[in-house]
Design a protein around this motif. Structure first.
Motif, short mmCIF file in Angstrom:
data_model
loop_
_atom_site.label_atom_id
_atom_site.label_comp_id
_atom_site.label_asym_id
_atom_site.label_seq_id
_atom_site.Cartn_x
_atom_site.Cartn_y
_atom_site.Cartn_z
N ASN A 71 0.83 -1.21 0.00
CA ASN A 71 0.00 0.00 0.00
C ASN A 71 0.87 1.25 0.00
O ASN A 71 0.40 2.34 -0.34
CB ASN A 71 -0.93 0.01 1.22
CG ASN A 71 -2.08 -0.97 1.07
OD1 ASN A 71 -2.46 -1.32 -0.04
ND2 ASN A 71 -2.63 -1.41 2.20
N ALA A 72 2.12 1.11 0.42
CA ALA A 72 3.03 2.26 0.47
C ALA A 72 3.59 2.62 -0.90
O ALA A 72 4.18 3.69 -1.07
CB ALA A 72 4.19 1.96 1.42
N VAL A 73 3.42 1.75 -1.87
CA VAL A 73 3.98 1.99 -3.20
C VAL A 73 3.16 3.04 -3.94
O VAL A 73 1.94 2.94 -4.05
CB VAL A 73 4.02 0.69 -4.02
CG1 VAL A 73 4.54 0.95 -5.43
CG2 VAL A 73 4.90 -0.34 -3.32
N THR A 74 3.83 4.06 -4.45
CA THR A 74 3.17 5.11 -5.22
C THR A 74 3.01 4.68 -6.66
O THR A 74 3.96 4.17 -7.28
CB THR A 74 4.00 6.41 -5.17
OG1 THR A 74 4.13 6.83 -3.81
CG2 THR A 74 3.31 7.51 -5.95
N THR A 75 1.83 4.87 -7.22
CA THR A 75 1.58 4.51 -8.61
C THR A 75 1.15 5.73 -9.41
O THR A 75 0.60 6.69 -8.87
CB THR A 75 0.50 3.42 -8.73
OG1 THR A 75 -0.75 3.94 -8.23
CG2 THR A 75 0.88 2.18 -7.93
N ASP A 76 1.42 5.69 -10.69
CA ASP A 76 1.00 6.77 -11.59
C ASP A 76 1.02 6.22 -13.01
O ASP A 76 1.53 5.12 -13.25
CB ASP A 76 1.94 7.97 -11.46
CG ASP A 76 1.23 9.30 -11.75
OD1 ASP A 76 0.27 9.29 -12.54
OD2 ASP A 76 1.64 10.32 -11.19
N ASP A 77 0.46 6.97 -13.94
CA ASP A 77 0.46 6.57 -15.34
C ASP A 77 1.77 7.03 -15.95
O ASP A 77 1.91 8.19 -16.33
CB ASP A 77 -0.73 7.20 -16.06
CG ASP A 77 -0.78 6.84 -17.53
OD1 ASP A 77 -0.01 5.97 -17.95
OD2 ASP A 77 -1.60 7.44 -18.26
N LEU A 78 2.73 6.15 -16.06
CA LEU A 78 4.05 6.50 -16.55
C LEU A 78 4.26 6.23 -18.03
O LEU A 78 5.26 6.65 -18.59
CB LEU A 78 5.12 5.73 -15.75
CG LEU A 78 5.08 5.90 -14.23
CD1 LEU A 78 6.24 5.14 -13.58
CD2 LEU A 78 5.12 7.37 -13.83
N LEU A 79 3.34 5.50 -18.64
CA LEU A 79 3.51 5.15 -20.05
C LEU A 79 2.53 5.83 -20.98
O LEU A 79 2.73 5.86 -22.19
CB LEU A 79 3.42 3.62 -20.22
CG LEU A 79 4.56 2.83 -19.59
CD1 LEU A 79 4.30 1.32 -19.72
CD2 LEU A 79 5.89 3.18 -20.24
N GLY A 80 1.45 6.37 -20.43
CA GLY A 80 0.47 7.04 -21.28
C GLY A 80 -0.03 6.12 -22.37
O GLY A 80 -0.47 5.00 -22.11
N GLY A 81 0.08 6.56 -23.62
CA GLY A 81 -0.41 5.77 -24.74
C GLY A 81 0.65 4.89 -25.37
O GLY A 81 0.45 4.39 -26.48
N THR A 82 1.77 4.65 -24.66
CA THR A 82 2.85 3.88 -25.27
C THR A 82 2.93 2.45 -24.78
O THR A 82 3.90 1.75 -25.07
CB THR A 82 4.22 4.56 -25.00
OG1 THR A 82 4.49 4.54 -23.59
CG2 THR A 82 4.21 6.00 -25.49
#
Length: 394
Positions: A71-82
């Motif tokens: 739960n401590a891991v930060t996530t985000d959209d790092l690849l977008g449309g790739t």
């Protein structure tokens, strides 16, 4: 006066990091016709790929325990449309796995949009899922960086490391930097990615310390260009200057020894004063990743639920991941067939500078063949024909 790098001395306090906020479902939305495989995280979580290798059936604890820690891991959209398309096997775990790893130096005095990707590595796992390869991309490679509306970047020629910087401008942030880097590399190498991770060097120190250090072999004496000691304590140069006290240079001496977090990271980040500059740094960073994987798999960490919890929480402060909508824990219990010793380190440009007609860093034809082998999942065959691309690190 000079001193040998101190061993087992007091550690640096970890700087605060301005990272993207934790988000849920930041990746590409699930397709209506086909539910994303619940083991999708297997493709995207570098934590498991690097630290859980070699665990075999030795991981103790339940998925609940690991899920709680992650739960401590930060996530985000790092690849977008790739991200990989369906035709490239992006919605299935039956094929090869390609992760984009980017290392940044996010010290608290630097803003989020003032960062470059100092380390660029492709982690490739073949469809057999019994091997793993680390392929470094030279940070100073001249590339065509495409226009990126999110950061208002108009496109142009730049160094690969600068693609991250251009994507992070004007509110693009870390996610924008990663997305533009992914698109730039896809255009340059043909490789699409299943997932990505941004690794903060300062946060990485905590992961190494959670492992009680790692064994590193220094192959050439080098002076630290980032740190000195003040009263026997290692400090960043900027912090040391503020003390007004005598600064003693740090030298990483040749030989194999156990290093705690600050020392291992500092050594792996040096490039000035090394025979092959950034190429030697690439090797040393790959060496550090492999050393971490080995330590995690041989030190008893993975058979101790409490230590697993602590390790993953430390990693959560060091990584920003593109994980889609799937829990990180699903991955950790999957790639058990890949051991730390199965992590093969590969060199681009034969480990030396390759200039183009303008004196800029370029990619040799052999390295381009290696990238094509990654894309086609024929890397093992390529290595048999070109054994010199393998870095012989201890």
């Amino acid at each position: 006066m000079t001193v040998q790098t101190p061993r087992r001395s007091s550690s640096l306090d970890r700087d605060a990091v301005s990272a993207p906020k934790r988000t849920a479902g930041a990746g590409t939305p699930l397709k209506v016709k086909k539910k994303r495989d619940p083991l999708w995280a297997k493709l995207t979580v570098v934590l498991g790929a690097l630290l859980m290798m070699g665990s075999g059936a030795g991981i103790v604890g339940t998925k609940w325990l690991v899920s709680n820690a992650t739960n401590a891991v930060t996530t985000d959209d790092l690849l977008g449309g790739t991200k990989k398309t369906a035709a490239e096997g992006g919605s299935s775990l039956e094929g090869p796995i390609d992760l984009l790893l980017m290392g940044v130096d996010a010290r608290k005095r630097w803003s989020v949009d003032d960062l470059h990707a100092d380390t660029i590595i492709i982690l490739h796992i073949p469809a057999s899922h019994d091997q793993a390869y680390l392929v470094s991309i030279p940070r100073d490679t001249e590339v065509d960086v495409p226009a990126f509306a999110k950061s208002k970047y108009g496109g142009g020629k730049a160094k690969a490391t600068e693609a991250f910087f251009h994507g992070a401008q004007n509110g693009g942030g870390w996610a924008g930097g990663a997305q533009l880097m992914a698109q730039t590399l896809k255009n340059a190498t043909g490789i699409s990615f299943d997932g990505a991770a941004i690794i903060d060097f300062n946060g990485f120190k905590g992961v190494i310390d959670s492992l009680d250090g790692v064994k590193m072999c220094v192959d050439q004496r080098v002076k630290s260009h980032h740190m000195v000691t003040v009263d026997g304590k290692p400090m960043y140069l900027a912090d040391a200057r503020k003390t007004g006290k005598t600064q003693t240079p740090i030298y990483h001496e040749k030989g194999c020894r156990d290093m705690e977090g600050w020392e291992a990271l500092d050594y792996a980040r040096q490039r000035y004063g090394l025979t092959n500059g950034d190429y030697d740094r690439q090797r040393h960073q790959q060496q550090l990743i492999k050393a971490m994987a080995k330590k995690a798999s041989t030190s008893g960490v993975l058979t101790n639920p409490v230590k697993i919890n602590s390790l993953i929480k430390s990693a959560g402060k060091a990584f920003v991941l593109d994980t889609g909508d799937v829990p990180v824990a699903d991955f950790i219990f999957t790639l058990k067939g890949v051991a730390a010793n199965d992590l093969v380190l590969l060199r681009s440009n034969n480990g030396t500078f390759a200039g183009n007609g303008s004196g800029r860093e370029a990619i040799t034809e052999k390295s381009r063949e290696m990238y094509r082998a990654v894309k086609q999942d024929k890397l093992a065959d390529f290595i048999i024909s070109n054994p010199d691309v393998v870095a012989k690190e201890k």
